[in-house]
Write a protein that holds these residues in place. Structure first.
Motif, mmCIF file in Angstrom:
data_model
loop_
_atom_site.group_PDB
_atom_site.id
_atom_site.type_symbol
_atom_site.label_atom_id
_atom_site.label_comp_id
_atom_site.label_asym_id
_atom_site.label_seq_id
_atom_site.Cartn_x
_atom_site.Cartn_y
_atom_site.Cartn_z
ATOM 1 N N ASP A 61 0.823 -1.205 0.000
ATOM 2 C CA ASP A 61 0.000 0.000 0.000
ATOM 3 C C ASP A 61 0.859 1.258 0.000
ATOM 4 O OD1 ASP A 61 -1.935 -1.896 0.417
ATOM 5 O OD2 ASP A 61 -2.828 -0.905 2.156
ATOM 6 N N GLU A 84 -10.603 9.340 0.402
ATOM 7 C CA GLU A 84 -10.140 8.021 -0.018
ATOM 8 C C GLU A 84 -10.688 7.650 -1.393
ATOM 9 O OE1 GLU A 84 -11.144 5.335 3.240
ATOM 10 O OE2 GLU A 84 -8.987 5.099 3.595
ATOM 11 N N GLU A 88 -8.130 7.015 -4.665
ATOM 12 C CA GLU A 88 -7.931 5.624 -5.078
ATOM 13 C C GLU A 88 -7.657 5.475 -6.573
ATOM 14 O OE1 GLU A 88 -11.301 3.551 -3.521
ATOM 15 O OE2 GLU A 88 -10.367 3.221 -1.553
ATOM 16 N N PRO A 95 -2.859 -0.046 -3.768
ATOM 17 C CA PRO A 95 -3.858 0.280 -2.745
ATOM 18 C C PRO A 95 -3.385 1.465 -1.892
ATOM 19 C CG PRO A 95 -3.262 -2.061 -2.703
ATOM 20 C CD PRO A 95 -2.252 -1.379 -3.554
ATOM 21 N N SER A 97 -3.743 3.235 2.016
ATOM 22 C CA SER A 97 -4.193 3.168 3.409
ATOM 23 C C SER A 97 -4.001 4.550 4.013
ATOM 24 C CB SER A 97 -3.388 2.129 4.187
ATOM 25 O OG SER A 97 -3.778 2.103 5.545
ATOM 26 N N THR A 206 -11.702 4.000 8.284
ATOM 27 C CA THR A 206 -12.748 3.271 7.572
ATOM 28 C C THR A 206 -13.517 2.312 8.484
ATOM 29 O OG1 THR A 206 -13.215 1.862 5.656
ATOM 30 C CG2 THR A 206 -11.192 1.398 6.884
ATOM 31 N N ASP A 208 -15.103 -0.139 6.731
ATOM 32 C CA ASP A 208 -15.222 -1.190 5.714
ATOM 33 C C ASP A 208 -14.506 -2.444 6.200
ATOM 34 O OD1 ASP A 208 -14.914 -2.855 3.472
ATOM 35 O OD2 ASP A 208 -14.912 -1.158 2.091
ATOM 36 N N LYS A 211 -11.702 -3.778 3.848
ATOM 37 C CA LYS A 211 -10.428 -3.067 3.939
ATOM 38 C C LYS A 211 -9.708 -3.390 5.245
ATOM 39 C CE LYS A 211 -11.595 0.885 0.997
ATOM 40 N NZ LYS A 211 -11.740 2.364 0.935
ATOM 41 N N LYS A 214 -8.096 -6.810 5.098
ATOM 42 C CA LYS A 214 -6.870 -6.847 4.293
ATOM 43 C C LYS A 214 -5.689 -6.256 5.058
ATOM 44 C CE LYS A 214 -9.215 -6.740 -0.186
ATOM 45 N NZ LYS A 214 -9.557 -5.931 -1.379
#
Length: 338
Positions: A61, A84, A88, A95, A97, A206, A208, A211, A214
């Motif tokens: 990332d 974000e 992106e 990716p 972060s 986030t 999410d 995400k 990961k």
């Protein structure tokens, strides 16, 4: 206020396309969020050992820290979600972060010797600086102090996750299925946050779960697959939980059954057990001798030591405290990071 992306001071080894990409990202962050007074790149891209493995598809990332003046701006989750989304496409296929903190909170952590921020200040690369404030001179933290910080993170976030899990079960038993789904999402988010904070000292803004999962996956072998997603039903259940953060509260059409909630609850309970074991091992391993020579994985994936934030055999982040000098570097050189 003039945008200063400082490309003349960036590491000479960076290829032109990377320099252009990071300049565009910094400019877009400022355009979307003028309150972004300091933007730092940290981690493997800052230190020069990022991974871009075409065979496995793994890419390191772009780890970005944005520092703002006011806590209210740092906590504006809707703003940073828009940021974000805006950056992106500029970073793709790499990716991104993004973490955001106000300067008072960061300076407090630097004075405590919080290893994550100490390392960023010592080894990060400045992408933009409005020169509106000065970061505190970092304090070197002993392994015992770092253990205490990590234990405090674990106690708070793991305990909070357990409280949400209890509420999920209570709401499930009373037939409040949508509310139960939201509570289970919150429990899951906090279990993942506990792992991130113990191993890296920070967490992104986030909510999410994809995400967050990961980010957690490389931290410890027990967390390599936070959620089962091999089958169609596994994927369906995960998406149901992921959607619960918004839809379970605001969309009347959100539907989840008692059987689905029970199955998801078992998965989250399993995640909880793995997070607890991984975190306890990580906390116990703070200050242990580095084992980077044996931590690597197959297929070009990053060694565990690259991402574990100085815990359990990762490069000791307390070493970063010795050369901080009170301000992030604006140029190249070797360093460490997430």
């Amino acid at each position: 206020m003039t945008l200063m992306t400082l490309p003349e001071a960036w590491p000479a080894a960076w290829p032109e396309h990377k320099r252009a990409k990071l300049a565009a990202i910094a400019a877009r962050i400022r355009a979307e969020a003028p309150c972004a007074d300091l933007i730092l790149l940290f981690g493997s891209h800052a230190r020069g050992d990022s991974v871009d493995d075409f065979r496995t598809g793994y890419r390191s990332d772009f780890d970005l820290l944005v520092v703002v003046e006011r806590a209210e701006a740092a906590e504006d989750h809707a703003l940073w979600a828009r940021v974000e989304k805006a950056i992106e496409p500029l970073a793709a296929p790499t990716p991104v972060s993004l973490i955001v903190h106000d300067v008072r909170a960061i300076n407090q952590e630097l004075r405590r010797g919080q290893f994550f921020f100490v390392e960023i200040v010592a080894q990060g690369v400045v992408l933009f600086d409005a020169n509106r404030f000065t970061l505190a001179r970092p304090k070197g933290a002993t392994p015992e102090e770092r253990q205490a910080v990590a234990q405090d993170y674990f106690d708070h976030w793991f305990g909070s996750a357990g409280e949400y899990y209890d509420t999920y079960r209570d709401d499930l038993g009373k037939g409040r299925f949508a509310k139960s789904a939201f509570e289970l999402h919150q429990a899951t988010e906090r279990y993942l946050a506990a792992a991130l904070l113990v191993f890296t000292g920070t967490k992104p803004t986030t909510h999410d779960l994809d995400k967050l999962g990961k980010l957690v996956a490389p931290l410890h072998p027990l967390l390599a697959e936070p959620f089962p997603r091999a089958s169609e039903d596994d994927e369906r259940l995960f998406k149901l939980l992921k959607r619960a953060y918004i839809e379970a509260r605001y969309k009347r059409g959100y539907r989840v059954t008692a059987d689905d909630l029970a199955a998801l609850g078992e998965r989250v309970r399993d995640l909880s057990a793995r997070v607890e074991r991984a975190c306890r091992e990580g906390i116990a391993g703070i200050g242990a001798p580095a084992q980077s020579e044996v931590a690597g994985g197959p297929g070009g994936a990053p060694a565990q030591s690259e991402v574990a934030g100085g815990l359990g055999g990762a490069p000791a982040q307390s070493e970063a405290a010795g050369g901080a000098g009170g301000a992030p570097r604006r140029g190249g050189g070797e360093g460490a990071g997430g």
